[in-house]
Design a protein around this motif. Structure first.
Motif, PDB file in Angstrom:
ATOM      1  N   PRO A 160       0.826  -1.225   0.000  1.00 40.72           N
ATOM      2  CA  PRO A 160       0.000   0.000   0.000  1.00 40.72           C
ATOM      3  C   PRO A 160       0.853   1.265   0.000  1.00 40.72           C
ATOM      4  O   PRO A 160       2.004   1.239   0.421  1.00 40.72           O
ATOM      5  CB  PRO A 160      -0.790  -0.128   1.287  1.00 40.72           C
ATOM      6  N   GLN A 161       0.244   2.337  -0.514  1.00 38.25           N
ATOM      7  CA  GLN A 161       0.979   3.578  -0.646  1.00 38.25           C
ATOM      8  C   GLN A 161       1.138   4.276   0.694  1.00 38.25           C
ATOM      9  O   GLN A 161       0.555   3.895   1.708  1.00 38.25           O
ATOM     10  CB  GLN A 161       0.271   4.513  -1.629  1.00 38.25           C
ATOM     11  N   CYS A 162       1.962   5.314   0.630  1.00 35.29           N
ATOM     12  CA  CYS A 162       2.207   6.116   1.828  1.00 35.29           C
ATOM     13  C   CYS A 162       0.918   6.836   2.237  1.00 35.29           C
ATOM     14  O   CYS A 162       0.183   7.367   1.397  1.00 35.29           O
ATOM     15  CB  CYS A 162       3.322   7.117   1.540  1.00 35.29           C
ATOM     16  N   ASN A 163       0.638   6.860   3.558  1.00 33.37           N
ATOM     17  CA  ASN A 163      -0.595   7.465   4.050  1.00 33.37           C
ATOM     18  C   ASN A 163      -0.533   8.977   4.133  1.00 33.37           C
ATOM     19  O   ASN A 163      -1.561   9.652   4.125  1.00 33.37           O
ATOM     20  CB  ASN A 163      -0.932   6.918   5.450  1.00 33.37           C
ATOM     21  N   HIS A 164       0.653   9.525   4.246  1.00 36.40           N
ATOM     22  CA  HIS A 164       0.768  10.953   4.505  1.00 36.40           C
ATOM     23  C   HIS A 164       1.945  11.517   3.722  1.00 36.40           C
ATOM     24  O   HIS A 164       2.989  11.837   4.300  1.00 36.40           O
ATOM     25  CB  HIS A 164       0.972  11.178   6.006  1.00 36.40           C
ATOM     26  N   PRO A 165       1.832  11.641   2.385  1.00 33.84           N
ATOM     27  CA  PRO A 165       2.994  12.075   1.599  1.00 33.84           C
ATOM     28  C   PRO A 165       3.460  13.485   1.904  1.00 33.84           C
ATOM     29  O   PRO A 165       4.622  13.795   1.764  1.00 33.84           O
ATOM     30  CB  PRO A 165       2.496  11.949   0.158  1.00 33.84           C
ATOM     31  N   ASP A 166       2.557  14.384   2.329  1.00 30.89           N
ATOM     32  CA  ASP A 166       2.941  15.772   2.587  1.00 30.89           C
ATOM     33  C   ASP A 166       3.044  16.015   4.091  1.00 30.89           C
ATOM     34  O   ASP A 166       2.444  16.937   4.644  1.00 30.89           O
ATOM     35  CB  ASP A 166       1.919  16.712   1.959  1.00 30.89           C
ATOM     36  N   VAL A 167       3.820  15.183   4.772  1.00 39.60           N
ATOM     37  CA  VAL A 167       3.841  15.168   6.227  1.00 39.60           C
ATOM     38  C   VAL A 167       4.432  16.445   6.813  1.00 39.60           C
ATOM     39  O   VAL A 167       4.065  16.858   7.912  1.00 39.60           O
ATOM     40  CB  VAL A 167       4.626  13.935   6.717  1.00 39.60           C
ATOM     41  N   PHE A 168       5.336  17.121   6.130  1.00 37.13           N
ATOM     42  CA  PHE A 168       6.015  18.268   6.711  1.00 37.13           C
ATOM     43  C   PHE A 168       5.116  19.505   6.779  1.00 37.13           C
ATOM     44  O   PHE A 168       5.433  20.461   7.469  1.00 37.13           O
ATOM     45  CB  PHE A 168       7.269  18.597   5.900  1.00 37.13           C
ATOM     46  N   LYS A 183       3.604   6.449   7.395  1.00 38.17           N
ATOM     47  CA  LYS A 183       3.600   7.907   7.383  1.00 38.17           C
ATOM     48  C   LYS A 183       4.996   8.486   7.114  1.00 38.17           C
ATOM     49  O   LYS A 183       5.134   9.701   7.026  1.00 38.17           O
ATOM     50  CB  LYS A 183       3.075   8.436   8.712  1.00 38.17           C
ATOM     51  N   ILE A 184       6.008   7.614   7.037  1.00 32.88           N
ATOM     52  CA  ILE A 184       7.378   8.073   6.746  1.00 32.88           C
ATOM     53  C   ILE A 184       7.627   7.824   5.262  1.00 32.88           C
ATOM     54  O   ILE A 184       7.977   6.721   4.847  1.00 32.88           O
ATOM     55  CB  ILE A 184       8.409   7.336   7.609  1.00 32.88           C
ATOM     56  N   CYS A 185       7.412   8.843   4.473  1.00 32.02           N
ATOM     57  CA  CYS A 185       7.420   8.693   3.015  1.00 32.02           C
ATOM     58  C   CYS A 185       8.738   9.189   2.429  1.00 32.02           C
ATOM     59  O   CYS A 185       9.532   9.847   3.087  1.00 32.02           O
ATOM     60  CB  CYS A 185       6.257   9.467   2.388  1.00 32.02           C
ATOM     61  N   GLY A 186       8.904   8.882   1.152  1.00 35.79           N
ATOM     62  CA  GLY A 186      10.052   9.380   0.422  1.00 35.79           C
ATOM     63  C   GLY A 186       9.879  10.843   0.072  1.00 35.79           C
ATOM     64  O   GLY A 186       9.094  11.575   0.695  1.00 35.79           O
ATOM     65  N   VAL A 187      10.567  11.278  -0.925  1.00 38.97           N
ATOM     66  CA  VAL A 187      10.539  12.685  -1.316  1.00 38.97           C
ATOM     67  C   VAL A 187      10.194  12.778  -2.796  1.00 38.97           C
ATOM     68  O   VAL A 187      10.390  11.834  -3.576  1.00 38.97           O
ATOM     69  CB  VAL A 187      11.897  13.364  -1.034  1.00 38.97           C
ATOM     70  N   ALA A 188       9.683  13.937  -3.163  1.00 39.44           N
ATOM     71  CA  ALA A 188       9.279  14.141  -4.555  1.00 39.44           C
ATOM     72  C   ALA A 188      10.475  14.330  -5.482  1.00 39.44           C
ATOM     73  O   ALA A 188      10.337  14.167  -6.699  1.00 39.44           O
ATOM     74  CB  ALA A 188       8.349  15.353  -4.654  1.00 39.44           C
ATOM     75  N   ASP A 189      11.628  14.647  -4.912  1.00 41.18           N
ATOM     76  CA  ASP A 189      12.789  14.904  -5.762  1.00 41.18           C
ATOM     77  C   ASP A 189      13.210  13.679  -6.571  1.00 41.18           C
ATOM     78  O   ASP A 189      13.696  13.800  -7.696  1.00 41.18           O
ATOM     79  CB  ASP A 189      13.971  15.386  -4.908  1.00 41.18           C
ATOM     80  N   ASP A 190      13.048  12.505  -6.008  1.00 41.97           N
ATOM     81  CA  ASP A 190      13.424  11.301  -6.742  1.00 41.97           C
ATOM     82  C   ASP A 190      12.220  10.423  -7.064  1.00 41.97           C
ATOM     83  O   ASP A 190      12.359   9.253  -7.402  1.00 41.97           O
ATOM     84  CB  ASP A 190      14.469  10.492  -5.964  1.00 41.97           C
ATOM     85  N   GLY A 191      11.003  10.968  -6.924  1.00 41.55           N
ATOM     86  CA  GLY A 191       9.816  10.236  -7.321  1.00 41.55           C
ATOM     87  C   GLY A 191       9.360   9.185  -6.346  1.00 41.55           C
ATOM     88  O   GLY A 191       8.584   8.294  -6.715  1.00 41.55           O
ATOM     89  N   THR A 192       9.795   9.241  -5.079  1.00 37.86           N
ATOM     90  CA  THR A 192       9.410   8.226  -4.095  1.00 37.86           C
ATOM     91  C   THR A 192       8.502   8.809  -3.015  1.00 37.86           C
ATOM     92  O   THR A 192       8.416   8.252  -1.924  1.00 37.86           O
ATOM     93  CB  THR A 192      10.664   7.636  -3.434  1.00 37.86           C
ATOM     94  N   ASP A 193       7.810   9.921  -3.314  1.00 37.58           N
ATOM     95  CA  ASP A 193       6.977  10.550  -2.293  1.00 37.58           C
ATOM     96  C   ASP A 193       5.733   9.725  -1.972  1.00 37.58           C
ATOM     97  O   ASP A 193       5.105   9.936  -0.928  1.00 37.58           O
ATOM     98  CB  ASP A 193       6.571  11.963  -2.738  1.00 37.58           C
ATOM     99  N   LYS A 194       5.358   8.776  -2.832  1.00 39.20           N
ATOM    100  CA  LYS A 194       4.212   7.916  -2.560  1.00 39.20           C
ATOM    101  C   LYS A 194       4.635   6.563  -1.994  1.00 39.20           C
ATOM    102  O   LYS A 194       3.798   5.692  -1.800  1.00 39.20           O
ATOM    103  CB  LYS A 194       3.407   7.704  -3.839  1.00 39.20           C
ATOM    104  N   PHE A 195       5.915   6.391  -1.754  1.00 37.98           N
ATOM    105  CA  PHE A 195       6.434   5.158  -1.165  1.00 37.98           C
ATOM    106  C   PHE A 195       6.779   5.426   0.295  1.00 37.98           C
ATOM    107  O   PHE A 195       7.088   6.547   0.681  1.00 37.98           O
ATOM    108  CB  PHE A 195       7.696   4.675  -1.887  1.00 37.98           C
TER     109      PHE A 195
END
Length: 730
Positions: A160-168, A183-195
């Motif tokens: 399942p995808q990340c529950n809270h991509p915009d956590v900051f 709730k600890i997601c990746g970042v949009a810079d490398d395309g892993t913000d939904k992981f």
């Protein structure tokens, strides 16, 4: 060509000198003083062949279209960046690699720039294609790759995808402690913000999180507290959330599994990403790679030459002594097993050394084993006697080998440019390979009409597809033979130049002009340049003849291997045919190696004596017949030096690269220099191996040239020019 044409003009050659004159004139100070041009007809034929090759190459370059190979085409046949309607779209995008790999087709679209993940690209038929991978362009082709492998090796989960991509955006210090890994997601810079992360976060993610947190308007202290809580949570619960993940975002090796990709496309992404990542790290550390791979390799090669000069005698004598002692020890053990001695001496020796001798020297009990050990004991005594006789018989040859090695090391030390000189023919080979590759690409991009024009020139009336393909294969064979001839010709130039330098040093090292030459002039390569000019002025025809023969004997083996690959399925089903082809390949390879070996000795003899190719080959063959043991020892020593140098030098530089490239420091520098060390180490190993192989090649030719100079000196001048170490060995 200018140097070759000078062979035709008699005014540019020394008058009244030939190979026979050199042997009759005892007053000459060595055979390198006066020369004549050799094999002039071969020189002219070689020049005519090169002119014909260039005419054919220019014709193909004019008729073909390299732009099709450099820019690529879309599925309608238009050259991207050149064709009508796609002048401003110079890149090629492949939207459906799954079907392309499965059906062996190609559906391509010309684009202005490589698309990004999430973009939609419309082809010429109006169909829209969704882009789900990052792209990098190579030769104007958009190649898919997994972007995450360039940035991180953390294990991510995609479903399942990340529950809270915009956590900051809505987290403060008081509520920064995470409760769930989703709730600890990746970042949009490398395309892993939904992981979301299933393992510890790498140092780079901490930096990216901090930048994202600052962009969300948080203070630096707040961002540090949030990131610290994240890192602590992941370390505490490491590996506990793996069961929740149904589709991993990437493997532990940094490869993202995308559910929309085929297996082939996914593998392509994986390895292209690894290639891009490795290339990036190599580019960032190219100074260290060049310094270690070339600079330090030359330094270690010179130090090895110094070691050979000072230690080769001790090493060879110690190796012979250890081998002799080992044979005696083995014979002692066999005698004990055969009940031919008591074994008390061995037990006392082991007890004195502090080893437990219990059971080590018990004799065999089985009568058949005792008889077998007695037979082995007799064979061992015979082997020791033969080894002692062989060493005593070859002791003079071993002394000569030691002297040759020392003098070869001395030559390399006095003229260090010899180690770097092989780069000149290597550069020429690269240029020739580039030129021939362009001709081949032009040939392959010619349209059927242009191919038909060529066939009409040769009088072909019935033109069909099979005839066109046969013509292409014939032309490719012509280009392949030309490439081999040029390669072996440049190799001949290298051998004759090095051998000429060494022979001139041998006979003229005590001349006033040679003694007055400064060390700087020798280091800058004045003797090497002089020998190179002599080779190009007098011996182009002979080198062309030798390289033609080697190419002629190499071509059948390559043709047989191509035929085997073309009919691989039929060959695999018939064991008799398979065995016959293997035997033929082995025989052709042995014949090719013999021709190359004898040709190399002919080149060296030509550099020493100044004779033509066939007379030099005859002289080299006589030398092999007169001194077979010495030649065999020289070859064996060259092989040993090859493996010692080509293993020791690269390993030392790889160990040094770990110290200077993989430096663990804080921040982005650690990522740039610490990651991808394996790729940098591989480049260091390859460059170091290349330089070490060139050094061994120079050292091998130097030893052979010294030996042939010594033989020529002993035959014509009674050894008056021999160095002291060789005179003592003789």
């Amino acid at each position: 060509p200018l140097a070759a044409m000078s062979c035709v003009c008699k005014t540019h050659c020394w008058k009244g000198s030939s190979g026979a004159d050199l042997e009759d004139e005892a007053e000459l100070r060595g055979p390198t003083q006066r020369r004549t041009c050799t094999d002039i007809p071969c020189c002219l034929l070689f020049l005519l062949y090169l002119i014909l090759f260039n005419i054919v190459g220019i014709y193909f370059l004019r008729k073909g279209d390299l732009r099709a190979a450099l820019h690529g085409k879309d599925h309608k046949g238009r050259i991207c960046g050149v064709g009508e309607g796609v002048e401003d779209k110079k890149y090629v995008f492949f939207p459906n690699l799954r079907e392309d790999f499965r059906k062996w087709t190609k559906h391509s679209i010309c684009v202005a720039e490589c698309p990004k993940p999430g973009d939609e690209v419309t082809d010429g038929d109006g169909k829209e294609w969704y882009v789900n991978s990052a792209m990098k362009h190579i030769a104007h082709r958009c190649i898919p790759y997994t972007e995450d492998i360039l940035k991180t090796t953390s294990r991510l989960c995609a479903n399942p995808q990340c529950n809270h991509p915009d956590v900051f955006a809505d987290v403060d210090v008081d509520s920064s402690n995470p409760e769930d890994a989703q709730k600890i997601c990746g970042v949009a810079d490398d395309g892993t913000d939904k992981f979301w992360l299933m393992s510890e976060a790498p140092k780079l993610y901490e930096l990216l999180w901090k930048e994202t947190c600052k962009d969300a308007g948080k203070d630096e202290e707040v961002c540090d507290k949030i990131i610290a809580d994240r890192v602590a949570f992941l370390k505490k619960h490491k590996g506990k959330f793996s069961e929740m993940c149904k589709v991993p975002g990437e493997s532990r090796m940094g490869f993202r599994y995308d559910t929309d990709d085929s297996v082939v496309e996914a593998l392509a992404k994986r390895y292209t990403a690894m290639a891009f990542s490795s290339g990036e790290q190599v580019w960032r550390n190219w100074r260290w790679i060049a310094g270690l791979g070339f600079g330090f390799s030359v330094l270690w090669s010179l130090l090895l030459a110094a070691g050979y000069s000072s230690c080769v005698g001790v090493i060879i004598r110690a190796a012979i002594a250890l081998l002799f002692l080992g044979m005696i020890l083995l014979e002692y053990i066999i005698w004990n097993k055969a009940k031919m001695n008591t074994g008390n001496s061995g037990r006392r020796f082991l007890d004195m050394m502090g080893y437990d001798s219990t059971g080590r020297f018990y004799a065999a009990e089985d009568r058949r084993m005792i008889n077998a050990y007695r037979v082995l004991a007799g064979v061992g005594i015979l082997g020791i006697a033969l080894f002692a006789c062989l060493v005593s018989r070859l002791w003079k040859n071993i002394q000569v080998l030691i002297g040759l090695t020392r003098e070869a090391a001395r030559c390399v030390w006095e003229m260090p440019l010899l180690i770097i000189f092989p780069l000149v023919p290597v550069a020429c080979m690269i240029l020739a390979a580039y030129y021939i590759s362009c001709i081949i690409l032009s040939l392959m991009t010619m349209n059927p009409g242009q191919t038909a024009e060529i066939m009409e020139v040769f009088g072909k009336v019935n033109i069909d597809f099979d005839a066109m393909e046969d013509l292409r294969w014939y032309l490719l064979g012509f280009l392949l033979f030309t490439a081999m001839w040029i390669y072996y010709f440049l190799r001949a130039v290298f051998i004759v130049t090095v051998a000429g330098t060494i022979s001139h040093w041998y006979f003229a090292r005590n001349d006033a002009r040679c003694l007055d030459m400064t060390f700087v002039a020798k280091c800058l390569g004045a003797p090497v340049v002089s020998a190179f000019g002599t080779a190009c002025r007098y011996h182009i025809g002979s080198m062309a003849m030798g390289s033609f023969l080697v190419s002629l004997f190499t071509l059948p083996r390559i043709a047989l291997e191509a035929l085997e690959q073309q009919h691989a399925h039929a060959v695999a089903q018939n064991p008799m045919v398979d065995c016959t082809i293997r035997i033929m390949k082995c025989c052709l390879l042995c014949l090719e190696k013999c021709i190359r070996y004898l040709t190399q000795f002919a080149y060296i003899n030509m550099a020493v004596t100044g004779k033509s190719f066939w007379r030099s080959a005859h002289g080299a063959w006589e030398l092999c017949a007169m001194y077979p043991a010495q030649m065999a020892l020289d070859v064996f020593a060259s092989e040993v030096l090859f493996w010692v140098s080509c293993i020791l030098v690269p390993l030392i530089n790889v160990c040094l690269s770990y110290l200077v490239i993989q430096v663990h420091v804080e921040g982005e520098e650690a990522v740039a220099r610490g990651a991808g060390w394996a790729a940098c180490a591989m480049m260091v190993f390859v460059t170091s191996y290349t330089v070490a192989a060139m050094f061994v090649a120079v050292f091998d030719i130097t030893m052979s040239a010294l030996f042939q100079s010594l033989a020529h000196d002993a035959k014509n001048f009674r050894g008056m020019y021999a160095p002291p170490s060789l005179s003592k060995a003789m």
